[in-house]
Scaffold this motif. Structure first.
Motif, short mmCIF file in Angstrom:
data_model
loop_
_atom_site.label_atom_id
_atom_site.label_comp_id
_atom_site.label_asym_id
_atom_site.label_seq_id
_atom_site.Cartn_x
_atom_site.Cartn_y
_atom_site.Cartn_z
N LYS A 212 0.83 -1.20 0.00
CA LYS A 212 0.00 0.00 0.00
C LYS A 212 0.86 1.25 0.00
O LYS A 212 0.55 2.24 -0.67
N LEU A 213 1.95 1.21 0.74
CA LEU A 213 2.85 2.36 0.78
C LEU A 213 3.55 2.54 -0.57
O LEU A 213 3.74 3.68 -1.03
N MET A 214 3.92 1.47 -1.23
CA MET A 214 4.55 1.57 -2.54
C MET A 214 3.58 2.16 -3.56
O MET A 214 3.97 2.96 -4.42
N GLY A 215 2.31 1.78 -3.47
CA GLY A 215 1.31 2.38 -4.34
C GLY A 215 1.16 3.86 -4.07
O GLY A 215 1.00 4.67 -5.00
N TYR B 223 4.86 -4.29 -8.65
CA TYR B 223 3.77 -3.30 -8.61
C TYR B 223 2.47 -3.92 -9.12
O TYR B 223 1.41 -3.76 -8.51
N ASN B 224 2.55 -4.64 -10.23
CA ASN B 224 1.36 -5.28 -10.79
C ASN B 224 0.80 -6.34 -9.85
O ASN B 224 -0.42 -6.46 -9.68
N ALA B 225 1.69 -7.11 -9.24
CA ALA B 225 1.25 -8.23 -8.40
C ALA B 225 0.69 -7.78 -7.07
O ALA B 225 -0.31 -8.34 -6.59
N PHE B 226 1.30 -6.77 -6.46
CA PHE B 226 0.96 -6.44 -5.08
C PHE B 226 0.19 -5.13 -4.92
O PHE B 226 -0.43 -4.92 -3.88
N VAL B 227 0.23 -4.26 -5.90
CA VAL B 227 -0.49 -2.99 -5.80
C VAL B 227 -1.73 -2.98 -6.67
O VAL B 227 -2.84 -2.79 -6.18
#
Length: 230
Positions: A127-130, A192-196
């Motif tokens: 969530k923070l990376m997004g 990013y695609n997998a987790f966000v």
């Protein structure tokens, strides 16, 4: 204000995730420290829930259960409290990368461990990376820090590739820096695609973590033409 997480890249301190120099000195009293910590914790929750643009300072103080005026004792604005959130998260976002591959090391095992550590950290902080992707689009200073940090890790991985080339393990015909940019970018976008992007999407098929680690590692090894992976 120095960061509390002294992350190093080949013996040099890594660029921070945000402009921490703007932060004020931490409070000297226990009560002040508790209030500031509550604000930082609340800010991360609200930022991740509502996004950077839609977060209001009153939302943060309400979540922290403190008076609205208390916020300005510790932070001047939304940018400063975001920097504090990133400071808290920085240590958890550390990952080894390719780094220096010793002559006795199994390069494939080092690569797999590096990818696993990066992906685990990314998943923990998805969530923070997004949020960082969003902030980088609207805050030039954060965007510059993000670029500098990414470039530092790309240069580190390029040194690792160059060492593997010198050992005859990696394809000597590829440029180490260009290869590092391409391969590091691949892993970052896949994370990013997998987790966000997939989070909260009912129609999305959850990514198998072990398969993700295995796939990106094999693609790295194939691209660099590791012996046995050509």
């Amino acid at each position: 204000m120095e960061t509390t997480a002294h992350e190093e890249i080949d013996g040099e301190q890594a660029p921070p995730m945000a402009p921490f120099s703007q932060l004020r000195e931490p409070p000297t009293t226990q009560r002040g420290a508790r209030t500031r910590a509550a604000l930082v914790k609340a800010a991360r929750k609200v930022f991740e829930r509502d996004g950077y643009l839609d977060t209001r300072l009153t939302d943060i103080t309400k979540e922290a259960q403190c008076a609205a005026g208390s916020f300005y004792t510790y932070f001047a604005n939304k940018e400063e409290v975001l920097a504090a959130v990133l400071l808290e998260a920085q240590e958890d976002m550390m990952h080894p990368g390719m780094g220096r591959v010793q002559g006795t090391d199994d390069p494939y095992a080092v690569l797999e461990a590096s990818n696993r550590a990066y992906l685990e950290a990314y998943r923990r902080n998805a969530k923070l990376m997004g949020l960082l992707e969003q902030v980088a689009q609207v805050e030039p200073e954060f965007r510059e820090f993000r670029r500098r940090r990414g470039d530092a890790f790309i240069r580190r991985n390029a040194r690792g590739i160059a060492e593997l080339q010198a050992r005859g393990v990696a394809d000597r015909e590829v440029d180490p820096m260009m290869a590092s940019r391409a391969l590091s970018g691949m892993v970052s976008v896949m994370a990013y695609n997998a987790f966000v992007l997939s989070e909260g999407q009912e129609e999305s098929t959850p990514v198998d973590f072990e398969e993700l680690v295995s796939t990106v590692t094999r693609l790295w090894a194939n691209a660099l033409r590791f012996p046995g992976h050509r």
